[in-house]
Design a protein around this motif. Structure first.
Motif, short mmCIF file in Angstrom:
data_model
loop_
_atom_site.label_atom_id
_atom_site.label_comp_id
_atom_site.label_asym_id
_atom_site.label_seq_id
_atom_site.Cartn_x
_atom_site.Cartn_y
_atom_site.Cartn_z
N ALA A 151 -2.12 5.66 12.52
CA ALA A 151 -1.90 6.34 11.24
C ALA A 151 -1.67 7.84 11.34
O ALA A 151 -1.54 8.51 10.32
CB ALA A 151 -3.08 6.07 10.31
N GLU B 188 -7.33 -8.74 6.72
CA GLU B 188 -7.80 -7.40 6.39
C GLU B 188 -9.24 -7.39 5.89
O GLU B 188 -9.69 -6.39 5.31
CB GLU B 188 -6.87 -6.77 5.35
CG GLU B 188 -5.41 -6.77 5.79
CD GLU B 188 -4.49 -6.03 4.85
OE1 GLU B 188 -4.76 -4.85 4.58
OE2 GLU B 188 -3.50 -6.64 4.40
N ASP C 49 0.79 -1.22 0.00
CA ASP C 49 0.00 0.00 0.00
C ASP C 49 0.83 1.28 0.00
O ASP C 49 0.37 2.31 -0.50
CB ASP C 49 -0.94 0.02 1.21
CG ASP C 49 -2.19 -0.83 0.99
OD1 ASP C 49 -2.38 -1.30 -0.16
OD2 ASP C 49 -2.94 -1.04 1.95
N GLU D 159 -5.81 -3.01 9.87
CA GLU D 159 -7.03 -2.44 10.43
C GLU D 159 -7.73 -1.47 9.49
O GLU D 159 -8.96 -1.36 9.52
CB GLU D 159 -6.75 -1.77 11.77
CG GLU D 159 -6.40 -2.78 12.87
CD GLU D 159 -6.49 -2.19 14.27
OE1 GLU D 159 -6.89 -1.00 14.40
OE2 GLU D 159 -6.19 -2.91 15.23
N SER D 160 -7.00 -0.76 8.66
CA SER D 160 -7.67 0.21 7.78
C SER D 160 -8.62 -0.49 6.81
O SER D 160 -9.79 -0.10 6.67
CB SER D 160 -6.63 1.02 7.00
OG SER D 160 -5.86 1.82 7.88
N ASP D 161 -8.14 -1.52 6.16
CA ASP D 161 -8.99 -2.25 5.22
C ASP D 161 -10.10 -3.01 5.95
O ASP D 161 -11.24 -3.06 5.47
CB ASP D 161 -8.15 -3.22 4.39
CG ASP D 161 -7.33 -2.52 3.34
OD1 ASP D 161 -7.89 -2.16 2.30
OD2 ASP D 161 -6.12 -2.31 3.56
N ASN E 13 -12.66 3.29 14.15
CA ASN E 13 -11.38 2.70 14.54
C ASN E 13 -11.39 2.19 15.97
O ASN E 13 -10.86 1.12 16.26
CB ASN E 13 -10.26 3.73 14.37
CG ASN E 13 -8.89 3.12 14.55
OD1 ASN E 13 -8.61 2.05 14.00
ND2 ASN E 13 -8.04 3.78 15.31
N SER F 113 -1.70 -3.13 15.15
CA SER F 113 -1.61 -2.43 13.86
C SER F 113 -1.12 -0.99 14.06
O SER F 113 -1.07 -0.47 15.17
CB SER F 113 -3.00 -2.41 13.20
OG SER F 113 -2.93 -1.87 11.90
N ARG G 247 -11.50 -2.20 8.80
CA ARG G 247 -12.48 -1.23 9.28
C ARG G 247 -13.42 -0.81 8.14
O ARG G 247 -14.64 -0.68 8.33
CB ARG G 247 -11.75 -0.02 9.85
CG ARG G 247 -12.65 1.01 10.50
CD ARG G 247 -11.85 2.03 11.28
NE ARG G 247 -11.01 2.85 10.44
CZ ARG G 247 -9.68 2.79 10.40
NH1 ARG G 247 -9.03 1.91 11.14
NH2 ARG G 247 -8.99 3.59 9.60
#
Length: 309
Positions: free
Chosen positions: A193, A127, A42, A152-154, A163, A190, A156
């Motif tokens: 950010a 993910e 990414d 966690e981003s994907d 979050n 994780s 979530r």
């Protein structure tokens, strides 16, 4: 390294570095991070991916100053196998495989490493909701798997949630349970950010440690001191664990499974298991001389060795 030793290896911190920035890669090894993760996924724009692969391949040609992992592109991208073949150098400790969805994908990655004769470990990144439902299957898909963790981003986005809150905490707990059930170390938390929000990093890291994580991923060197502060066992925690082992020795000499310490703490098998986890982590971080099951390790100068920031 034996299979058992490999599966127990843990880090307090792992620093992600975009694979298309050679100057950042060089600087990463001068930080206090416990391990470096060179990213081909990414953090690398699609037009830069071929160049990033070449740069990372060169970086792992020889042994590095710190354990070095490469986050490769997902199997579904069509780039993963070429990534693996390019970066399987002497300096590669293992692969972080992004967006894993099935045990077959894990075994495909393991098969390429087998073909190349490379001893690299595999970190599985969960993910999606589908992958989370199969967390234990993914953790046990290959003997090469030494860590499972969340992207966690994907995740979530897939769960359509915030979050911080019960949904993400349930996902975090799920992957921790799956890792332990598979005989793996507790996962690493994780990334946070927002690299400038160090207070937020501290608060969420403390929460992560309470959940059961043993370390945290970083995206900026400034995050590493706080991660180490949160995830390094304190002198008091180590002293308490040593006390538990001493009490366990006393119980063994008196043919008892439970004993009460001078401080009034009841020590039985569950307390001993928790103390063993603390001492194994402290030993991995070189905070004490040794931690042997059934024996009382000797305490080293934890004040001087424990401050890695």
């Amino acid at each position: 390294m034996s299979t058992d030793e490999t599966r127990r290896q843990v880090f307090r911190s792992c620093l992600y570095v975009p694979g298309h920035h050679p100057e950042r890669i060089a600087r990463a090894y001068d930080t206090e991070t416990d391990a470096v993760i060179l990213d081909l996924e990414d953090a690398v724009p699609p037009p830069e991916k071929p160049r990033a692969r070449e740069i990372v391949a060169e970086a792992v040609t020889t042994l590095a100053a710190k354990p070095t992992y490469v986050r490769v592109n997902p199997v579904s991208s069509g780039l993963c196998e070429d990534d693996i073949r390019a970066v399987a150098g002497a300096g590669l400790a293992g692969l972080r495989v992004a967006k894993v969805s099935s045990p077959e994908e894990v075994r495909l990655v393991a098969g390429v490493l087998d073909e190349l004769g490379h001893p690299g470990r595999i970190h599985v990144l969960i993910e999606s909701a589908e992958a989370l439902e199969r967390a234990y299957e993914l953790a046990t898909a290959s003997e090469r798997v030494t860590m499972v963790g969340l992207g966690e981003s994907d995740l979530r986005a897939d769960l359509n949630t915030t979050n911080e809150g019960p949904t993400m905490d349930s996902a975090r707990a799920r992957v921790i349970v799956a890792a332990r059930a598979a005989g793996l170390p507790n996962p690493i938390q994780s990334v946070y950010a927002e690299p400038r929000d160090l207070r937020g990093l501290m608060v969420t890291s403390r929460h992560g440690r309470r959940l059961g994580f043993l370390g945290r991923m970083a995206i900026h060197p400034a995050q590493i001191p706080i991660i180490h502060d949160v995830y390094t066992p304190t002198t008091n925690e180590i002293d308490d664990a040593l006390e538990v082992f001493a009490a366990a020795d006393l119980a063994a000499t008196e043919s008892r499974s439970i004993v009460v310490t001078a401080q009034g703490k009841m020590v039985g098998p569950p307390a001993l298991a928790r103390a063993r986890q603390v001492l194994e982590l402290a030993t991995a971080l070189d905070l004490i001389a040794e931690a042997q099951t059934g024996a009382t390790p000797s305490l080293r100068d934890t004040e001087s060795n424990g401050d890695s920031s």
